[in-house]
Design a protein around this motif. Structure first.
Motif, PDB file in Angstrom:
ATOM      1  N   MET A 379       0.857  -1.175   0.000  1.00  0.00           N
ATOM      2  CA  MET A 379       0.000   0.000   0.000  1.00  0.00           C
ATOM      3  C   MET A 379       0.898   1.232   0.000  1.00  0.00           C
ATOM      4  O   MET A 379       1.636   1.450   0.964  1.00  0.00           O
ATOM      5  CB  MET A 379      -0.842   0.050   1.282  1.00  0.00           C
ATOM      6  N   ALA A 380       0.832   1.993  -1.075  1.00  0.00           N
ATOM      7  CA  ALA A 380       1.562   3.267  -1.089  1.00  0.00           C
ATOM      8  C   ALA A 380       0.626   4.291  -0.460  1.00  0.00           C
ATOM      9  O   ALA A 380      -0.455   4.561  -0.985  1.00  0.00           O
ATOM     10  CB  ALA A 380       1.910   3.656  -2.517  1.00  0.00           C
ATOM     11  N   MET A 381       1.044   4.794   0.698  1.00  0.00           N
ATOM     12  CA  MET A 381       0.166   5.697   1.442  1.00  0.00           C
ATOM     13  C   MET A 381       0.352   7.133   0.961  1.00  0.00           C
ATOM     14  O   MET A 381       1.387   7.486   0.396  1.00  0.00           O
ATOM     15  CB  MET A 381       0.451   5.603   2.945  1.00  0.00           C
ATOM     16  N   VAL A 399      -8.915   6.593   2.097  1.00  0.00           N
ATOM     17  CA  VAL A 399      -8.463   7.952   1.761  1.00  0.00           C
ATOM     18  C   VAL A 399      -6.968   8.125   2.037  1.00  0.00           C
ATOM     19  O   VAL A 399      -6.335   9.038   1.522  1.00  0.00           O
ATOM     20  CB  VAL A 399      -9.246   9.052   2.514  1.00  0.00           C
ATOM     21  N   LYS A 400      -6.402   7.233   2.836  1.00  0.00           N
ATOM     22  CA  LYS A 400      -4.984   7.351   3.153  1.00  0.00           C
ATOM     23  C   LYS A 400      -4.104   6.580   2.164  1.00  0.00           C
ATOM     24  O   LYS A 400      -2.878   6.591   2.284  1.00  0.00           O
ATOM     25  CB  LYS A 400      -4.711   6.843   4.565  1.00  0.00           C
ATOM     26  N   ILE A 401      -4.756   5.864   1.232  1.00  0.00           N
ATOM     27  CA  ILE A 401      -3.983   5.052   0.291  1.00  0.00           C
ATOM     28  C   ILE A 401      -3.861   5.790  -1.044  1.00  0.00           C
ATOM     29  O   ILE A 401      -4.869   6.184  -1.630  1.00  0.00           O
ATOM     30  CB  ILE A 401      -4.671   3.692   0.050  1.00  0.00           C
ATOM     31  N   ALA A 402      -2.615   5.987  -1.498  1.00  0.00           N
ATOM     32  CA  ALA A 402      -2.411   6.603  -2.811  1.00  0.00           C
ATOM     33  C   ALA A 402      -2.687   5.569  -3.898  1.00  0.00           C
ATOM     34  O   ALA A 402      -3.469   5.796  -4.802  1.00  0.00           O
ATOM     35  CB  ALA A 402      -0.989   7.147  -2.930  1.00  0.00           C
ATOM     36  N   HIS A 403      -2.036   4.415  -3.800  1.00  0.00           N
ATOM     37  CA  HIS A 403      -2.358   3.318  -4.703  1.00  0.00           C
ATOM     38  C   HIS A 403      -1.912   1.994  -4.101  1.00  0.00           C
ATOM     39  O   HIS A 403      -1.173   1.971  -3.117  1.00  0.00           O
ATOM     40  CB  HIS A 403      -1.731   3.529  -6.091  1.00  0.00           C
ATOM     41  N   ILE A 404      -2.393   0.907  -4.691  1.00  0.00           N
ATOM     42  CA  ILE A 404      -2.070  -0.427  -4.179  1.00  0.00           C
ATOM     43  C   ILE A 404      -1.289  -1.177  -5.245  1.00  0.00           C
ATOM     44  O   ILE A 404      -1.634  -1.125  -6.435  1.00  0.00           O
ATOM     45  CB  ILE A 404      -3.358  -1.219  -3.850  1.00  0.00           C
TER      46      ILE A 404
END
Lengths: 602, 385
Positions: A379-381, A399-404
């Motif tokens: 998980m890129a936060m 909402v805290k995750i930029a991308h997976i």
């Protein structure tokens, strides 16, 4: 007395499952007198019941064979038996790196399989000389000439010297032994006068002797009474025993250069030993450590929970015992609202998972519930950090995750032409990207990049079913790629069952949810009330099924002579209920947690 | 009105022979093409009864049930001999209920007076259906007119009469069944046993059904038929006092109540089961099923018991629950606690109560509601865990 290096041959056997590796090993041991006939059981090297039953090898084993060759000289042949399955590729690679040659066993009727390829390429990467052995030549369907050509064409190695055998019938075994002596090289280096340099090949726990360490000595001599140092682990031990296996454990005073053997010291746990580590003498260390290995990383995780919550501590103890012998298996405590206390466990692959689960159930008499296997997501936060996710239930706030990102594999599939269409569709459905498609005679070789989470569950089952068992499959992890993944929750009777939640690709979510709900409808028995089953992404319901209420369930006649039978039925029902998990008012059978994920034929 | 809820002490006698095997029946029944040696069996019953008497100790017998098989194939003298043997071993209560199961063929009906003279005071007739087509399907050897004749005769001869019907037959509509049931109630005295057809393993119907030769009403349809049966019988003064048994209040089968109230009973004859207290613990006896083998065992060792068990507390509690909740009167919670050593699981009990499947009667009893009765096996499985 150590054997001179020129008269040592260290070799392993690589083969596809069922092509006869273990039978050949049995024959080699038998014909060189390692065991009397009466001591032979089938597959003597597969010690665990599970290994014998499934016809697979899990732990590496070595056997020292004494052989007087046709030239009248005595040779020491060290056979390193390796696991064949992709989950244990790591054990294969370290075993291969410890020897100089391989027997490539190919079934003379079935030919080269995906697993054969993966293992033989590893052997070639380790600079092995290869002796091609065509097995099962006495079967009516055997076509040794065709398979010999296939080996040359597909693998690109010289098969003109191929040995034709039937391990089962004992045909051609002397030829194999001669080929080992004449076609395989002796160890490339080895100087008894140099400081001790040995490779730690494997280690396991023995109830009586403690940790037993399998080593390959490169330079110097390992002796009883020596103080050795494990260079990477930076630990010192006194060597208490040295010896080798025939496969019986034989004590010997020393292990010379080029040889395999074992030693014991006061090593407490397998986890204290690192496979690939360099072992040297503490007083006179070698200047050059071996390159070593990266430790195996678990790639598949799942939750294991005791069916009976009272077994939790027993489960913890059993896992601890298995871990003594299997450092690649990891576990940490987990709590699930649905399943109570259990463990989140990491495995090298699905076979590894199944084997551990089976050993826990069989050797430790535990009833377990396994949750959906999951891969490790990254998980890129939004704050720039990266988190690993081992359990979908722990998914952070969206909402805290930029991308997976998810792990991808490169898969090689070999299949008869007839099933190609079905397999292409399967790979396509699982988001696969084709990298190559070529033909080997009438068989297609497909290379696909696939997300591991599409493979982790039932890909292999589906592949086998589409190809009626003829396709073979192998893979290795390649990289992490960004994916449009969403968390899907399953609600039973309006309550989310955490153990059934999973990450899925957005495009597949609806279908997956529908299948899950349909499966659960079959798996959860009727109750005295109706039960809605829903799949939801965020707050949105994407699929729904209803289990209707039980209308009638009563024995019409029950008199004096029926009581015993009725009570026994009731006891069976109670026993069945114990094997279920209560979720709210609903009893969910334990197998539902795994079965619900099987996608089936749609 | 105060109810007498004491379970009583019963004696069951199994006559294992039938003229023909009915395709739905999984009871211990055997067809013999030679005449049965009735004296031999009467003597064997007497021997086994004497053995049982030594194990049970003295009791007052509140009911006797001659079941089968087809006990109406017994000669009245054989029945008399068996009843005498019981009287020699225990005291038979003055008001004891003595039932004989009979088939309503004309041959068997001829023996009714003899049975009455021997001491039988209640018959249970296997009528099963009131239309000839269904009687043939069920493999019965009597016609509707024979059945009606037998009912008429039995009403004259015996103080008490019950008869059985099997419903939820293939293709049976609710209308057809309710009409047949209304007709049956017209002939009934004070008791009816109404069973839904079930397919039992080892029967001819089992093979035919699984070969797809016929279908029986499914869950919903069967549930509707059951509900209709409850409604009609209640309205006509024969409410269900057990899942499949209906009686005018006070005319319940005393003997069968002993089973459901978890009382003691002795079982003699091939395949018979008994449950009684021996040295303070409840034991189960199970006799050899094959008639001649059983008789040989009795002659050699005094009894034909080949199997049995000593019940643990939790087994007793389970049996008490699964039998007792079949009754409209429900179970005595204090007796459950005494048997099991624990109270009924509060969590499941309150959930079942919320769902309207069980309900308390006063402070001391629990019963299954009509909604609970129809899924009783599932209710018991929840309560018993």
């Amino acid at each position: 007395m150590s054997t001179p290096i020129s008269h040592i041959r260290n070799f392993s056997i690589v083969a596809h499952i069922d092509h006869g590796k273990s039978t050949l090993a049995d024959r080699l041991i038998q014909s060189t007198g390692g065991l009397e006939l009466r001591e032979m059981t089938e597959q003597v090297l597969d010690n665990m019941d599970i290994e014998r039953e499934r016809g697979i090898t899990i732990k590496a084993q070595t056997v020292r064979l004494k052989y007087r060759a046709n030239n009248g000289e005595d040779y020491t042949l060290n056979l390193i038996d390796t696991p064949g399955h992709v989950d244990f590729a790591y054990e294969v690679s370290r075993s291969l790196s410890a020897c100089e040659g391989s027997l490539l066993v190919v079934d003379a009727s079935q030919g080269v399989e995906a697993q054969t390829l993966a293992n033989v390429y590893q052997a070639i990467d380790n600079n092995h000389e290869i002796v091609v052995v065509l097995n099962k030549i006495d079967l009516p369907a055997a076509e040794p000439e065709r398979i010999r050509e296939q080996v040359e064409e597909v693998i690109g190695i010289d098969a003109s010297q191929a040995v034709l055998i039937s391990a089962k019938s004992g045909i051609g075994i002397p030829d194999v032994l001669e080929a080992i002596v004449n076609q395989l090289p002796p160890p490339r280096e080895g100087d008894a006068t140099k400081p001790l340099k040995a490779m730690l090949v494997d280690s396991w726990y023995d109830t009586y002797l403690g940790v037993i360490v399998l080593v390959r000595v490169i330079d110097g001599v390992m002796k009883k009474g020596q103080t050795i140092r494990m260079m990477e682990a930076n630990a010192k031990y006194l060597v208490e025993r040295t010896g080798f296996f025939t496969p019986k454990m034989i004590q010997a005073d020393e292990i010379g250069p080029g040889e395999f053997g074992f030693f014991t010291g006061s090593i407490k746990e397998v986890a204290d030993t690192r496979v690939g580590d360099t072992i040297t003498e503490d007083r006179r260390p070698t200047a050059h450590a071996l390159p070593g290995f990266k430790p195996a990383q678990p790639v598949v995780f799942c939750g294991l929970f005791p069916v009976d919550a009272a077994d939790f501590e027993d489960l913890r103890a059993a896992m601890g015992k298995l871990r003594l012998n299997d450092a690649s298996f990891s576990f940490e405590m987990e709590t699930s609202a649905a399943l109570g206390f259990g463990f989140r466990c990491g495995f090298l692959g699905l076979l590894h998972l199944e084997i551990i689960q089976e050993r826990l159930e069989r050797e430790f008499n535990l009833d377990l519930i396994a949750t959906a296997p999951s891969v490790v997501y990254r998980m890129a936060m939004t704050d720039g950090s990266v988190k690993e996710l081992h359990n979908p239930a722990d998914m952070p706030d969206l909402v805290k995750i930029a991308h997976i990102e998810e792990p991808w594999i490169r898969a090689t599939i070999l299949t008869p032409d007839d099933y190609l269409g079905g397999i292409l569709k399967l790979c396509q459905d699982r988001r696969g990207i084709q990298a190559d498609l070529s033909y080997v005679g009438k068989r297609a070789m497909l290379v696909y990049d696939l997300p591991l989470n599409e493979v982790v569950f039932d890909f292999y089952d589906r592949l086998k079913s589409i190809s009626k068992g003829y396709a073979s499959f192998d893979y290795h992890l390649t990289d992490y790629r960004e994916g449009d993944l969403v968390k899907m929750s399953i609600l039973v009777n309006d309550e989310a069952v955490d153990a059934l939640s999973m990450l899925v690709h957005r495009t597949a979510a609806e279908k997956r949810g529908r299948t899950m709900c349909e499966k659960l409808k079959e798996l959860i028995p009727q109750h005295m009330f109706k039960i809605p089953i829903q799949a939801a992404i965020g707050g949105r319901i994407v699929a729904r099924e209803t289990i209707s209420a039980l209308r009638k369930d009563v024995t019409a006649k029950c008199y004096g002579g029926d009581v015993t039978r009725k009570r026994k039925l009731l006891e069976k029902q109670k026993e069945g209920k114990k094997r279920m998990r209560q979720f709210g008012k609903v009893d969910i059978p334990q197998e539902a947690f795994i079965q619900a994920l099987k996608m089936g034929d749609n | 009105m105060t109810l007498d809820l004491s379970p009583g002490f019963g004696v069951y006698v199994h006559w294992p022979f039938c003229a023909a095997k009915c395709p739905y029946c999984d009871f211990n029944s055997h067809v013999r093409h030679q005449p049965v040696d009735q004296e031999r069996f009467a003597a064997a019953f007497a021997t086994e009864l004497a053995t049982m008497r030594r194990r049970t100790g003295a009791h007052e017998v509140t009911s006797i049930f001659l079941g089968g098989g087809t006990p109406s194939l017994m000669r009245p003298e054989t029945v008399g001999a068996v009843l005498d043997a019981i009287a020699q071993n225990w005291t038979i209560a003055a008001d004891a209920e003595i039932t004989l199961e009979a088939n309503p063929t004309s041959v068997e009906a001829e023996r009714f007076r003899g049975y009455r003279a021997a001491g039988v005071n209640r018959v249970s007739l296997g009528v099963q259906a009131l239309n000839d087509k269904d009687l043939r399907f069920l493999g019965r050897m009597h016609s509707v007119s024979e059945a009606l004749h037998a009912i008429g005769l039995a009403r004259e001869i015996f103080p008490r009469l019950s008869f059985d019907l099997i419903y939820a037959r293939p293709g049976q509509t609710p209308e057809a069944w309710t009409a047949e049931l209304e007709q049956a109630i017209g002939y009934a005295v004070d008791h009816l046993s109404l069973y839904q057809l079930t397919i039992e393993e080892g029967t001819r119907f089992h093979a035919l059904y699984h070969a797809g030769k016929f279908q029986i009403p499914d869950g919903d349809h069967a549930a509707d038929l059951y509900a209709a049966t409850q409604e009609i019988t209640a309205a006509r003064g024969l409410p269900a006092y057990e899942i499949s048994n209906h009686a005018r209040p006070g005319a319940e089968s005393r003997h069968n109540l002993t089973y459901w109230r978890y009382g003691e009973y002795v079982g003699v004859g091939p395949g018979a089961h008994g449950r009684f207290l021996e040295d303070g613990t409840r034991i189960v006896t199970i006799a050899e099923k094959h008639p001649e083998t059983w008789a040989g065992l009795v002659e050699a060792q005094g009894h034909g018991i080949v199997d049995g068990e000593v019940l643990s507390r939790s087994e007793e509690a389970d049996e008490f629950l699964l039998m007792g909740l079949r009754l409209a009167e429900g179970i005595d919670l204090a007796r459950y606690e005494m048997l099991s050593g624990k109270t009924l699981s509060g969590r499941y009990l309150s959930r079942l109560q919320q769902d309207g499947l069980v309900a308390p009667i006063g402070n001391s009893r629990l019963r299954a509601t009509p909604q609970g009765m129809i899924v009783l096996d599932a209710v018991v499985a929840d309560l018993a865990r």
